[in-house]
Design a protein around this motif. Sequence first.
Motif: not given
Length: 178
Positions: A8-14, A36-38, A78-84
Amino acid sequence: MSTLLGLCGSLRRGSLNRKLMVEAGSMWPGGLEEASLRLPLYDGDLEEAEGLPEGVTALAAAIAAAPAVVIACPEYNKGPSGVLKNALDWVSRAPEPVWRDKPVAIMSATAGRAGGERVQYALRLMMLPFEADVLPGPEVLVGSADDAFEVDGRLKDGRARKQLDALMLRLQARAGIV
């Protein structure tokens, strides 16, 4: 039965993308394991001094062991999250090509109308050097995603649900599950 790996490219719980990824995983016979992407920011000096961080080694091993991977990512500027992007950069440094021929499904949920069309295009380009088996479709683009899920996390939108069902059946076929 092997477990589907979810990124998941988002770290937010929700996160709406996490909801979408979990919904996709509910259609996989062996269930879903979220990786985990942390991870620390990619740093060549860190890699040279200490090798791959433990989290990166674990992520690469999980990708290698999974029969297939599902990536759910929001669209940021316009792109993917930095996390991903960071996770993909780190995993590219693994000694073995863990993505090669790995069946991968990409999906996105966004507040906007397009549902993440640009992030999916960008991710497809980013996956090319890894030689992953990225499914071309059906595209699962959940627009106006703030209203797309029930309280229990299930997709309300019949069209998006139909696309997700079709994508997951295709992913199972590519992974030799059906």
